[in-house]
Design a protein around this motif. Structure first.
Motif, PDB file in Angstrom:
ATOM      1  N   ASN A  26     -39.437  28.495 -12.828  1.00 16.49           N
ATOM      2  CA  ASN A  26     -38.817  27.228 -12.416  1.00 16.49           C
ATOM      3  C   ASN A  26     -37.552  26.902 -13.196  1.00 16.49           C
ATOM      4  O   ASN A  26     -36.789  26.017 -12.799  1.00 16.49           O
ATOM      5  N   ARG A  27     -37.322  27.613 -14.295  1.00 17.35           N
ATOM      6  CA  ARG A  27     -36.085  27.401 -15.038  1.00 17.35           C
ATOM      7  C   ARG A  27     -34.860  27.631 -14.140  1.00 17.35           C
ATOM      8  O   ARG A  27     -33.855  26.922 -14.233  1.00 17.35           O
ATOM      9  N   THR A  28     -34.947  28.633 -13.273  1.00 20.16           N
ATOM     10  CA  THR A  28     -33.842  28.940 -12.374  1.00 20.16           C
ATOM     11  C   THR A  28     -33.548  27.763 -11.454  1.00 20.16           C
ATOM     12  O   THR A  28     -32.381  27.362 -11.277  1.00 20.16           O
ATOM     13  N   TYR A  29     -34.589  27.167 -10.888  1.00 18.92           N
ATOM     14  CA  TYR A  29     -34.387  26.149  -9.857  1.00 18.92           C
ATOM     15  C   TYR A  29     -34.051  24.784 -10.455  1.00 18.92           C
ATOM     16  O   TYR A  29     -33.379  23.971  -9.810  1.00 18.92           O
ATOM     17  N   ALA A  30     -34.487  24.547 -11.679  1.00 20.80           N
ATOM     18  CA  ALA A  30     -34.032  23.353 -12.390  1.00 20.80           C
ATOM     19  C   ALA A  30     -32.525  23.437 -12.624  1.00 20.80           C
ATOM     20  O   ALA A  30     -31.779  22.499 -12.334  1.00 20.80           O
ATOM     21  N   ALA A  31     -32.079  24.581 -13.146  1.00 13.60           N
ATOM     22  CA  ALA A  31     -30.648  24.767 -13.389  1.00 13.60           C
ATOM     23  C   ALA A  31     -29.863  24.748 -12.081  1.00 13.60           C
ATOM     24  O   ALA A  31     -28.765  24.172 -12.006  1.00 13.60           O
ATOM     25  N   GLN A  32     -30.423  25.357 -11.044  1.00  6.96           N
ATOM     26  CA  GLN A  32     -29.712  25.417  -9.767  1.00  6.96           C
ATOM     27  C   GLN A  32     -29.553  24.023  -9.157  1.00  6.96           C
ATOM     28  O   GLN A  32     -28.498  23.702  -8.597  1.00  6.96           O
ATOM     29  N   ALA A  33     -30.586  23.191  -9.274  1.00  6.99           N
ATOM     30  CA  ALA A  33     -30.493  21.827  -8.745  1.00  6.99           C
ATOM     31  C   ALA A  33     -29.416  21.036  -9.480  1.00  6.99           C
ATOM     32  O   ALA A  33     -28.655  20.277  -8.867  1.00  6.99           O
ATOM     33  N   VAL A  34     -29.321  21.210 -10.790  1.00  7.08           N
ATOM     34  CA  VAL A  34     -28.302  20.519 -11.582  1.00  7.08           C
ATOM     35  C   VAL A  34     -26.900  21.016 -11.220  1.00  7.08           C
ATOM     36  O   VAL A  34     -25.981  20.224 -10.977  1.00  7.08           O
ATOM     37  N   LEU A  35     -26.726  22.339 -11.178  1.00  2.58           N
ATOM     38  CA  LEU A  35     -25.404  22.894 -10.849  1.00  2.58           C
ATOM     39  C   LEU A  35     -24.978  22.501  -9.439  1.00  2.58           C
ATOM     40  O   LEU A  35     -23.792  22.219  -9.198  1.00  2.58           O
ATOM     41  N   LYS A  36     -25.912  22.483  -8.516  1.00  7.49           N
ATOM     42  CA  LYS A  36     -25.596  22.079  -7.141  1.00  7.49           C
ATOM     43  C   LYS A  36     -25.087  20.647  -7.115  1.00  7.49           C
ATOM     44  O   LYS A  36     -24.085  20.341  -6.449  1.00  7.49           O
TER      45      LYS A  36
END
Length: 312
Positions: free
Chosen positions: A296-306
């Motif tokens: 989930n580290r990937t998708y937490a970061a991806q949501a923020v970057l998005k």
């Protein structure tokens, strides 16, 4: 979202969690958003999950990624205003941040505390200096006092695995041979106060975190009592806050075992020392969520970057 220095930069945490889970089901759905954009990942300290997950998140959004290990690959940076740079530092943050901003669209950085000077660590000199002198958004990949990407990850994981509307979540101190920072427990405590959970902290006396962060959260010094009826148990070591950076106890009886957590799900940010922080029987059981957290580290970061890319 204009930047992500700490959890206060989140406008709506429930919405951000939902967005991350949606991205997880279709990670390449916004690949055009980052096309022809780049992110610079700057590391003052070592990293495994943070580095790879943030890189993957950016690539999922179509971004180019540049990585710089500043302690080994860059010039030693000076952060103090008015300094006479006739010693070990070769480049001032004013020039470094301005130059890096010309090469990337987002700067993400990671810098640990000294654990020797509380005032200086709490000033967050490195991340705040980049915020002041960079002309692009800055993302915190862990600083002296905060790890907001990890806390967002933890909230996503709890949201996915909770079996009731308001689960009981316990943050328990656990022993460790080294003095560790407060960033992860600080941000976890703040995040749990932002979402709808029954949150409790347990640790030996002398390991109180910053009271400005724990606030009204119940603190129980009896681990067994605190863990009663827990749905999620998050184990983490941290050094003393009042006697800053000191190891006050290495009580092995605080190690997490299956007998203690009963049917609760186990969480840890990793890396974790087996049979010191937590027993093998817990990590190797179906109750352990540490691998799911890491994913989930990937998708937490991806949501923020998005959010940041959409706000530019």
């Amino acid at each position: 979202m204009k930047q992500f220095l700490d959890l206060e930069d989140i406008d709506n945490v429930d919405e951000l969690i939902k967005n991350a889970i949606t991205l997880k089901s279709n990670p390449f759905s916004h690949k055009e958003l980052g096309k022809n954009k780049s992110i610079g990942l700057l590391f003052f300290n070592s990293s495994l999950r943070t580095r790879l997950s943030t890189q993957k998140a950016a690539q999922n959004l179509g971004m180019e990624v540049m990585i710089l290990n500043l302690n080994s690959d860059g010039w030693a940076l000076e952060f103090e205003d008015g300094s006479i740079m006739n010693a070990g530092t070769a480049e001032h943050i004013k020039e470094a941040a301005a130059v890096i901003s010309q090469y990337v669209d987002i700067i993400a950085l990671r810098a640990f505390p000294s654990l020797t000077d509380k005032k200086k660590d709490e000033e967050e000199l490195i991340i705040k200096s980049f915020k002041e002198h960079a002309s692009v958004p800055v993302v915190n990949m862990e600083s002296a006092t905060a790890h907001p990407l990890q806390a967002l990850t933890d909230a996503i994981t709890i949201s996915e695995f909770k079996q009731k509307e308001r689960p009981k979540v316990v943050l328990t101190w656990a022993p460790h041979p080294r003095a560790l920072p407060h960033a992860v427990p600080n941000s976890f405590a703040k995040m749990m106060q932002m979402i709808d959970v029954d949150f409790v902290i347990t640790h030996p006396e002398g390991y109180e975190l910053n009271p400005k962060i724990t606030g009204e959260t119940p603190i129980i010094y009896d681990q067994e009592e605190a863990l009663k009826d827990a749905d999620f148990v998050y184990a983490k070591n941290w050094s003393s806050y009042n006697d800053y950076g000191q190891i006050k106890s290495t009580d092995e009886s605080w190690m997490v075992t299956l007998d203690k957590i009963k049917a609760a799900k186990f969480m840890h940010c990793l890396p974790v020392r087996r049979n010191v922080i937590v027993a093998d029987e817990v990590l190797d059981s179906e109750q352990s969520l540490v691998i799911e957290q890491a994913n989930n580290r990937t998708y937490a970061a991806q949501a923020v970057l998005k959010d940041i890319l959409e706000g530019k």
